[in-house]
Every structure is written in C-alpha cells, then in structure tokens.
Enzyme design. Structure first.
Site, PDB file in Angstrom:
ATOM      1  N   ASP A 103       0.843  -1.429  -0.039  1.00  0.00           N
ATOM      2  CA  ASP A 103      -0.041  -0.158   0.243  1.00  0.00           C
ATOM      3  C   ASP A 103       0.387   1.030  -0.116  1.00  0.00           C
ATOM      4  O   ASP A 103       2.111   1.242   0.623  1.00  0.00           O
ATOM      5  CB  ASP A 103      -0.214   0.083   1.816  1.00  0.00           C
ATOM      6  CG  ASP A 103      -2.047  -1.104   1.160  1.00  0.00           C
ATOM      7  OD1 ASP A 103      -1.970  -1.501   0.113  1.00  0.00           O
ATOM      8  OD2 ASP A 103      -1.919  -1.378   2.229  1.00  0.00           O
TER       9      ASP A 103
HETATM   10  N1  URA Z   1      -0.906  -5.699   3.954  1.00  0.00           N
HETATM   11  C1  URA Z   1      -1.691  -5.000   3.357  1.00  0.00           C
HETATM   12  O1  URA Z   1      -2.658  -4.150   4.330  1.00  0.00           O
HETATM   13  N2  URA Z   1      -0.743  -3.486   2.928  1.00  0.00           N
HETATM   14  C2  URA Z   1       0.124  -3.747   2.775  1.00  0.00           C
HETATM   15  O2  URA Z   1       0.698  -2.843   1.842  1.00  0.00           O
HETATM   16  C3  URA Z   1       0.082  -5.270   2.309  1.00  0.00           C
HETATM   17  C4  URA Z   1      -0.441  -6.388   3.392  1.00  0.00           C
END
Ligand code: URA
Length: 249
Positions: A103
């Site tokens: 993310d």
């Molecule tokens: N899970 C998440 O919620 N965000 C990420 O960036 C990776 C795994």
C-alpha cells in the site's frame, strides 16, 4: 512466456504500438517463421527477428527495494505521484516492475524485476511465500483476538489462511501495540483488514521480510541487487515452501 509485441518493445528498438504494426505487417519472425498473430507468446529462448535483424533480449535483473511509505507501488501514475520505479529510472537500463504490491502507506521489502515469469511464480497463490509484517495497531489486542488472526478470519473476500502472530510490545499509556504477523496470502490490504476485523486498526505497517529477505543495510528508497543465489533460493522456496500455522504467543 510474454507477448511478442512486449518483448520487442522491451528490447528498446520501438514502441509496443509500432511493434504491433510490424507484427501485423509480417515483418517479424519467431524462430525463422513469420508471425502475424498479435497474441503470440514467446519465451526466453525464442529467436525474434524484426526486418531480418535479431533483437537483443533484455537481461533479467532482480532487486530488493526498501519501499518508503508515501510511494505508489506501480510503474506510473496518471496524477504524477511518486511511484516505486522512480528510484530505478536513472540508475539502471532495464525497465523493472514490482512483484506484488505494498500500500501507499506501507514501507518495507519490495522485489523489483523485469522477469515476468519469476514474478508470476512468486505471486501465484499456490506458492505460499511467507511475508512478515510489523504492525503498530490501535489498542492492545488480547490473546483471544490474536488467536483469531492465527486461525483465520472471515473477510469480505473469504476466510484468511492461518497466520503466525507474535505480540512484540504494548504501550498502555498510548494504547498502542506492536504485532508481528506472518502470512503467505497477498490479498488487497489484507493485513490492515485483518486487524480492522479484530477491532485494532493499523496505524503503521512495514513488511519486515519477504521470505528470507529483509531491508538490512538499506535506507528507505534504496535498493540492492539480489545475488544469483538469492534469486535461486526464492525460486526454490516459491515452489516448495509449506505454510506453517503455528503461533508464537
Ligand atoms: N497488507 C496490507 O494491508 N497492506 C500492505 O501493504 C501489505 C499487506
């Protein structure tokens, strides 16, 4: 296997669009035979000629990027925001792309490569590559709450596979906790949704390890090349690594 027009474009001689035209015009040969079908897939050993000249195939490259938070896991962004490939543009010749995604707000280990087959292997759900996350969460989860994460929790896209969970520390005053979570699935925003589901939203998230790889020695935004041994190990692990579901707490 990759699409012929993509491989031609990657060699740098022309754009993907122009490569499609050349294919349709009968100017491209694969292993000596004219190919006019746009969907044709080619592998690393296929010999491709454009107008009678064999193209140079790009060397596969493999990197580990310490992705900072505040960067998009993509190769471009239509709003001009910073993307993970920006770190590579002026430093390496090859065009790399991320394996999976973190993310915008997540930092940590991100593998970058130009090897599509390798990326597909690692991302395939059946390969179960362990990913270790360190989450700072709101509130202090109880043992029972963490057990739910271990056993699997029902999210809107189905039940999560068993996870490994370790309570690292809690701050009673600030009402926050640090939790390690190891999962092998890679669903969208999975870690955040898992913690949300037990009532402890994530405040900060870092991918500490991808299989056996970590960001030791790197600062956010820096990358290093994976060694041939690491690439090989990742391939082996992707194929053989069983998922474990024992908890640590
Ligand atoms: N899970 C998440 O919620 N965000 C990420 O960036 C990776 C795994």
């Amino acid at each position: 296997m990759e699409r012929l027009q993509k491989v031609i474009a990657q060699s740098g001689i022309t754009s993907r669009r122009k490569a499609e035209e050349l294919i349709q015009q009968g100017q491209v040969k694969v292993n000596g035979t004219v190919v006019t079908e746009l969907g044709t897939k080619v592998g690393g050993r296929d010999r491709i000629e454009v107008n009678g000249v064999q193209i140079e195939r790009e060397q596969p490259v493999y990197f580990l990027l310490y992705k900072p938070s505040g960067v998009i896991t993509a190769v471009s962004d239509d709003k001009g925001r910073k993307v993970v490939t920006d770190y590579f543009t002026d430093l390496i010749e090859q065009r790399v792309f991320p394996v999976g995604r973190l993310d915008y707000d997540t930092s940590g280990v991100l593998i970058m490569t130009n090897d599509g087959m390798f990326a597909n292997e690692l991302m395939h759900p059946k390969y179960k590559v362990d990913k270790t996350y360190i989450a700072k969460v709101k509130g202090i989860p109880t043992r029972e709450a963490l057990k739910k994460l271990e056993h699997g929790i029902v999210l809107e896209d189905g039940k999560t596979a068993p996870a490994r969970v370790k309570f690292i520390s809690g701050d009673r005053k600030k009402q926050t906790a640090i939790i390690e979570l190891i999962i092998h699935e890679g669903r969208n925003r999975q870690v955040r949704r898992m913690f949300e589901a037990i009532g402890h939203p994530v405040m900060k998230l870092k991918r500490e390890r991808y299989s056996f790889l970590d960001v030791k020695g790197l600062n956010p935004g820096e990358f290093r090349e994976l060694t041939p041994h690491e690439v090989k190990q990742l391939r082996v692990k992707a194929v053989t690594q069983p998922s474990k579901n024992r908890g640590h707490r």
